[in-house]
Write an enzyme that holds these catalytic residues in place. Structure first.
Site, mmCIF file in Angstrom:
data_model
loop_
_atom_site.group_PDB
_atom_site.id
_atom_site.type_symbol
_atom_site.label_atom_id
_atom_site.label_comp_id
_atom_site.label_asym_id
_atom_site.label_seq_id
_atom_site.Cartn_x
_atom_site.Cartn_y
_atom_site.Cartn_z
ATOM 1 N N ARG A 1 -52.806 -10.454 -80.414
ATOM 2 C CA ARG A 1 -51.565 -11.071 -80.897
ATOM 3 C C ARG A 1 -50.688 -11.545 -79.743
ATOM 4 O O ARG A 1 -50.448 -10.813 -78.788
ATOM 5 C CB ARG A 1 -50.786 -10.080 -81.759
ATOM 6 C CG ARG A 1 -49.447 -10.630 -82.241
ATOM 7 C CD ARG A 1 -48.772 -9.670 -83.193
ATOM 8 N NE ARG A 1 -48.336 -8.441 -82.567
ATOM 9 C CZ ARG A 1 -47.169 -8.282 -81.946
ATOM 10 N NH1 ARG A 1 -46.324 -9.304 -81.840
ATOM 11 N NH2 ARG A 1 -46.843 -7.117 -81.423
ATOM 12 N N HIS B 1 -50.265 -0.241 -80.794
ATOM 13 C CA HIS B 1 -49.044 -0.946 -81.190
ATOM 14 C C HIS B 1 -49.200 -1.778 -82.457
ATOM 15 O O HIS B 1 -48.358 -1.711 -83.342
ATOM 16 C CB HIS B 1 -48.615 -1.844 -80.029
ATOM 17 C CG HIS B 1 -47.326 -2.572 -80.240
ATOM 18 N ND1 HIS B 1 -46.151 -1.924 -80.567
ATOM 19 C CD2 HIS B 1 -47.013 -3.902 -80.173
ATOM 20 C CE1 HIS B 1 -45.170 -2.811 -80.679
ATOM 21 N NE2 HIS B 1 -45.671 -4.005 -80.465
ATOM 22 N N HIS C 1 -49.743 -1.869 -76.718
ATOM 23 C CA HIS C 1 -48.622 -2.410 -75.951
ATOM 24 C C HIS C 1 -48.678 -1.836 -74.545
ATOM 25 O O HIS C 1 -48.877 -0.632 -74.367
ATOM 26 C CB HIS C 1 -47.288 -2.068 -76.608
ATOM 27 C CG HIS C 1 -46.153 -2.897 -76.099
ATOM 28 N ND1 HIS C 1 -45.594 -2.692 -74.858
ATOM 29 C CD2 HIS C 1 -45.496 -3.952 -76.642
ATOM 30 C CE1 HIS C 1 -44.629 -3.580 -74.663
ATOM 31 N NE2 HIS C 1 -44.556 -4.355 -75.727
ATOM 32 N N ARG D 1 -51.488 -9.326 -73.528
ATOM 33 C CA ARG D 1 -51.259 -7.883 -73.603
ATOM 34 C C ARG D 1 -52.518 -7.057 -73.358
ATOM 35 O O ARG D 1 -52.461 -5.998 -72.741
ATOM 36 C CB ARG D 1 -50.666 -7.524 -74.966
ATOM 37 C CG ARG D 1 -49.199 -7.850 -75.082
ATOM 38 C CD ARG D 1 -48.657 -7.472 -76.435
ATOM 39 N NE ARG D 1 -47.212 -7.662 -76.469
ATOM 40 C CZ ARG D 1 -46.464 -7.492 -77.548
ATOM 41 N NH1 ARG D 1 -47.033 -7.126 -78.686
ATOM 42 N NH2 ARG D 1 -45.164 -7.682 -77.503
ATOM 43 N N GLU E 1 -41.799 -14.210 -73.235
ATOM 44 C CA GLU E 1 -42.625 -13.025 -73.097
ATOM 45 C C GLU E 1 -44.015 -13.429 -72.626
ATOM 46 O O GLU E 1 -44.326 -14.618 -72.500
ATOM 47 C CB GLU E 1 -42.669 -12.253 -74.420
ATOM 48 C CG GLU E 1 -41.292 -11.759 -74.850
ATOM 49 C CD GLU E 1 -41.336 -10.878 -76.070
ATOM 50 O OE1 GLU E 1 -42.397 -10.279 -76.334
ATOM 51 O OE2 GLU E 1 -40.313 -10.771 -76.761
#
Length: 502
Positions: free
Chosen positions: A363, A328, A224, A268, A110
């Site tokens: 994160r 998120h 997100h 992100r 990811e």
């Protein structure tokens, strides 16, 4: 020892199981049904399996980089060093992670990960598989489970936590205990758009704040990047981009490279802001193009996303689908040491409720399930010594706002221009002024309005009213923390001051 665990996601279930297996008398209290919450919705997986050329040290470096330099190095080392044991434990408890024909664990990649190191189950149903396995494990023990019990407050005696007050079927019920482990999740419903299920209203963090626990980093809210533009909110996993999907504008151009050399696989916060700006510039949503993966691969690797997108009228194998960011994950929370202890004796916090220091300002994908498993187990192991002195390692708690409420709310009333409180009004305010793109003027306005609402609030009685009170408290703390951090970093991004609203 008598222990109460509040919450039943991966962190709470892991803590309860480990505490029970260590011989403690464990009660588990949860707001909804056992296993409700965010864990069951997690798609991507659990980071922490290292193949050729990869290592725990590389995972740690990626985590620190995603955290924009504000992650706690000691906490990150604990996370990656304990990863293998916790993933092995999940397998032993019945989580069937996806495997190749030869039995090897299949690893996904990811955004902001330098290697493929993420185990997944059911393609994109990792959280559901974990939740089902851990709930079943709890059901097979003597752990006392109380469902549909709302946490109202912590019970205090001589500066220590000695129990909880809950609302069950309209009645207040007090439970005394030797230690409380908060695992109540985050506060996604502070915002108008969120991936979080209903009920994610920051109840544990708010209760800890009222009891006097240190809370930090609430300004770091992760959005997100890719939520399907369709109601209700549905997350399209970052793993789709890890497999090769791209983000394109209305001309088919991969616009994220204008912002970051890693394009769609940038952290992100970077990707979310790029999407928000591009959508605003073109007046329509950007699109996620996964067509190059083909229908068969999409159905095999992402069966849940494939099913839901088709149910909502999208053929993502044949054409790009519209996506937008949404709130998120909360990187901040109740400040803990490396074993989940908070600044209040007898109180532990784990999972998204806690500010362990792992995530810093942003994160890294698929570190949340791992964090819940790692620190849930560590908190249970530390129950034998729940009262040592502990101070926040790196950052002070968010400033308290009670002394500001009267003056600032009077000023707002005199100026006028704010609507009465409703949860929807709060969520719109937070989305507009304490969201992805913030300004000094917007943050000041948000604080003024929130404090005016707090000053007018009445004592809560129902679950919904308690949730509203918790959201108001966390909104005030979040906006204040954002205003006090004067430089952009990670998920906290300040733009030029906006013009005064008419």
């Amino acid at each position: 020892m008598n222990v109460i665990v509040v919450g039943s996601g991966i962190a709470g279930l892991t803590a309860a199981l480990h505490a029970h297996e260590a011989g403690h008398r464990v009660s588990l209290v949860t707001k909804g049904a056992l296993g409700d919450g965010c864990t069951g919705f997690a798609q991507g997986g659990v980071a922490g399996v290292y193949g050729p050329g990869d290592s725990a040290a590389r995972h740690a470096a990626d985590t620190m980089a995603a955290g924009a330099g504000l992650s706690d190095a000691a906490a990150v080392d604990v996370l990656v060093d304990d990863a293998a044991a916790r993933i092995a434990e999940l397998i032993a408890r019945g989580v069937a992670f996806d495997r190749a024909p030869d039995g090897r664990l299949l690893l996904g990649r990811e955004a902001a990960h330098s290697h493929a190191r993420i185990v997944h189950a059911g393609g994109d149903a990792t959280g559901a598989a974990i939740s089902l396995a851990l709930v079943a494990a709890v059901r097979h023990t003597s752990i006392d489970v109380t469902e549909h019990a709302f946490l109202v407050d912590l019970l205090m005696r001589d500066g220590s936590v000695h129990g909880i007050r809950t609302l069950v079927d309209g009645r207040l019920v007090e439970r005394e205990t030797d230690a409380v482990i908060l695992a109540t999740g985050g506060a996604g419903h502070l915002y108008a758009h969120t991936t979080n299920p209903l009920g994610t209203t920051g109840d544990g963090i708010a209760a800890a704040l009222r009891a006097g626990a240190a809370v930090a980093d609430l300004e770091f809210v992760q959005f997100h990047p890719t939520i399907l533009v369709s109601e209700p909110a549905f997350l399209v996993s970052e793993a789709v981009r890890g497999e090769g999907a791209t983000l394109i504008d209305d001309e088919g151009r991969r616009f994220v490279f204008d912002t970051h050399p890693d394009g769609e696989l940038a952290p992100r916060d970077v990707v979310s802001r790029a999407i928000a700006r591009q959508a605003a510039a073109q007046g329509s949503p950007v699109r996620l193009d996964a067509t190059m993966l083909g229908a068969a691969r999409l159905a095999e690797r992402f069966p849940t996303i494939d099913r839901v997108t088709r149910e909502r009228g999208f053929d993502w194998a044949g054409e790009p689908i519209p996506v937008t960011p949404a709130a998120h994950y909360l990187m901040g929370g109740v400040v803990t040491d490396l074993d989940g202890r908070t600044t209040l004796p007898g109180l532990f916090a784990v999972g998204e409720t806690a500010r362990t220091g792992v995530h810093g300002a942003n994160r890294l994908a698929s570190n949340s399930l791992l964090e819940g498993a790692v620190f849930g187990a560590r908190a249970a192991a530390a129950l034998s010594d729940p009262h040592p002195p502990f101070r926040s390692r790196n950052r002070s708690a968010s400033p308290r706002l009670a002394d500001q409420i009267r003056d600032r709310s009077d000023r707002v009333r005199q100026r006028g221009g704010h609507e009465g409180f409703t949860r929807a009004a709060l969520q719109r305010l937070m989305w507009d002024d304490v969201g992805l793109l913030r300004t000094e003027d917007g943050l000041a306005r948000a604080i003024d309005v929130i404090l005016a609402w707090q000053a007018d609030a009445v004592a809560p009685a129902t679950v919904a009213e308690h949730e509203d009170a918790n959201l108001l408290l966390l909104a005030a703390e979040t906006a204040s923390a954002a205003r006090n951090r004067t430089a952009s970093v990670g998920a906290h991004y300040l733009e030029a001051p906006r013009l005064e609203r008419v």
